[in-house]
Motif scaffolding. Structure first.
Motif, mmCIF file in Angstrom:
data_model
loop_
_atom_site.group_PDB
_atom_site.id
_atom_site.type_symbol
_atom_site.label_atom_id
_atom_site.label_comp_id
_atom_site.label_asym_id
_atom_site.label_seq_id
_atom_site.Cartn_x
_atom_site.Cartn_y
_atom_site.Cartn_z
ATOM 1 N N VAL A 76 0.833 -1.204 0.000
ATOM 2 C CA VAL A 76 0.000 0.000 0.000
ATOM 3 C C VAL A 76 0.866 1.251 0.000
ATOM 4 O O VAL A 76 0.582 2.231 -0.710
ATOM 5 N N LEU A 77 1.955 1.249 0.795
ATOM 6 C CA LEU A 77 2.851 2.402 0.834
ATOM 7 C C LEU A 77 3.492 2.646 -0.528
ATOM 8 O O LEU A 77 3.551 3.785 -1.015
ATOM 9 N N LEU A 78 3.982 1.580 -1.148
ATOM 10 C CA LEU A 78 4.606 1.734 -2.473
ATOM 11 C C LEU A 78 3.592 2.230 -3.501
ATOM 12 O O LEU A 78 3.910 3.079 -4.343
ATOM 13 N N LEU A 79 2.367 1.690 -3.416
ATOM 14 C CA LEU A 79 1.327 2.136 -4.335
ATOM 15 C C LEU A 79 1.008 3.605 -4.127
ATOM 16 O O LEU A 79 0.820 4.372 -5.092
ATOM 17 N N GLY A 80 0.943 4.055 -2.866
ATOM 18 C CA GLY A 80 0.676 5.455 -2.575
ATOM 19 C C GLY A 80 1.767 6.371 -3.101
ATOM 20 O O GLY A 80 1.494 7.420 -3.688
ATOM 21 N N ILE A 81 3.032 5.944 -2.933
ATOM 22 C CA ILE A 81 4.150 6.749 -3.443
ATOM 23 C C ILE A 81 4.092 6.848 -4.964
ATOM 24 O O ILE A 81 4.300 7.914 -5.556
ATOM 25 N N PHE A 82 3.777 5.736 -5.606
ATOM 26 C CA PHE A 82 3.697 5.726 -7.069
ATOM 27 C C PHE A 82 2.595 6.638 -7.563
ATOM 28 O O PHE A 82 2.795 7.432 -8.495
ATOM 29 N N ARG B 61 0.732 11.717 -9.959
ATOM 30 C CA ARG B 61 -0.110 12.916 -9.843
ATOM 31 C C ARG B 61 0.735 14.179 -9.965
ATOM 32 O O ARG B 61 0.322 15.155 -10.584
ATOM 33 N N SER B 62 1.937 14.173 -9.398
ATOM 34 C CA SER B 62 2.829 15.328 -9.502
ATOM 35 C C SER B 62 3.216 15.565 -10.949
ATOM 36 O O SER B 62 3.258 16.702 -11.426
ATOM 37 N N ASN B 63 3.513 14.541 -11.703
ATOM 38 C CA ASN B 63 3.852 14.669 -13.121
ATOM 39 C C ASN B 63 2.681 15.230 -13.917
ATOM 40 O O ASN B 63 2.848 16.052 -14.818
ATOM 41 N N ILE B 64 1.472 14.761 -13.591
ATOM 42 C CA ILE B 64 0.290 15.260 -14.286
ATOM 43 C C ILE B 64 0.112 16.758 -14.026
ATOM 44 O O ILE B 64 -0.188 17.544 -14.934
#
Length: 296
Positions: A224-230, A235-238
């Motif tokens: 879940v943590l890795l998924l959240g970071i990804f 979202r930042s790139n978008i």
């Protein structure tokens, strides 16, 4: 009849009624056994087998000839031959354990012979790993209790628990309290076994069975943590892409592009007008290009 003969008969009758020989027989659950009476049935008047169980229940089988009276289970059969009587028990269960007494009545008296039947139950053996990651060996529902040993031996690190079940069987649990061994063997011996049962655990798991839930939970949290970071990174790139597009609209809305497209035409118009004005100022041009009507 002489006095001593009468006395002998009375004494023999006394012994026959009140003195019983007791012997034992051992059988295993699910098997069959035959209990024999030592007294002769030659010229018998009546043969009776009486069953008394530890739970105080009882039953009987009796015959005076060709007819057998009974209230015992049909798994129990009374047999008569020329000289002896026996009792045959099929599909033995634990509740069959008890005392079986034969009574032979003839013209000389009543003779009794008792057989004490002991019923054994073979344990089933399993080796697992306990919540601490230690090998655990169980001999379940044996009768009597099984004996458990380990190879390699380590008496200081072995703990044993004995539990008596409701049906009279016994479960023995032995734990080998070490996580250093890479191979251990549980050895179970029991009176019902022709040879001991050996159960081997070749590789000890790194995580005990009881800790699997923590491993799964920890893996889920990491995922879940890795998924959240990804997702945060995406979202930042978008957002960056949207910001660039907002600051740099397409050519139809870009003022710089409009200026760049308009300026060449304006320069060309200004140049043509300048040339035209210069021509208009020339006297020869006016004289040469007068309209015919103007010349007249």
């Amino acid at each position: 009849m002489k006095f001593w003969e009468k006395t002998c008969c009375i004494f023999q009758l006394f012994l026959g009624v009140f003195v019983a020989k007791v012997k034992s027989d051992v059988s295993t659950v699910g098997s069959a056994t035959t209990l024999h009476c030592n007294h002769s049935i030659v010229n018998f008047t009546m043969v009776t087998w009486r069953v008394k169980l530890p739970n105080q229940s009882s039953c009987f089988l009796s015959t005076r000839g060709n007819v057998i009276e009974r209230n015992c289970s049909h798994r129990i059969q009374l047999d008569l031959d020329k000289e002896r009587t026996s009792l045959r028990i099929h599909d033995i269960v634990l509740l069959d354990e008890g005392n079986y007494t034969c009574e032979i009545v003839n013209r000389t008296g009543t003779f009794r012979d008792t057989v004490s039947l002991q019923v054994l139950a073979q344990p089933y053996v399993a080796i697992t790993v306990d919540e601490n990651g230690h090998p655990k060996c169980q001999a379940n529902r044996g009768r009597p209790a099984a004996n458990i040993s380990w190879n390699p031996m380590s008496t200081d690190q072995i703990t044993t628990q004995i539990h008596t079940n409701d049906d009279g069987t016994v479960t023995v649990t032995s734990s080998y309290n070490t996580s250093m061994a890479t191979e251990v063997t549980c050895i179970v011996s029991h009176p019902t076994l022709s040879r001991p049962i050996e159960k081997r655990l070749e590789t000890l798991p790194l995580v005990a069975e009881g800790h699997n839930i923590y491993l799964i939970l920890g893996g889920t949290i990491v995922f879940v943590l890795l998924l959240g970071i990804f997702l945060f990174w995406k979202r930042s790139n978008i957002r960056n892409c949207l910001s660039v597009k907002k600051d740099n609209p397409d050519t139809r809305e870009n003022p710089d592009m409009i200026v760049e497209e308009v300026e060449p035409y304006a320069s060309f118009t200004e140049t043509v007008n300048t040339i035209y004005d210069s021509i208009q100022d020339l006297p020869d041009y006016k004289a040469t290009n007068l309209h015919p009507m103007q010349k007249a």
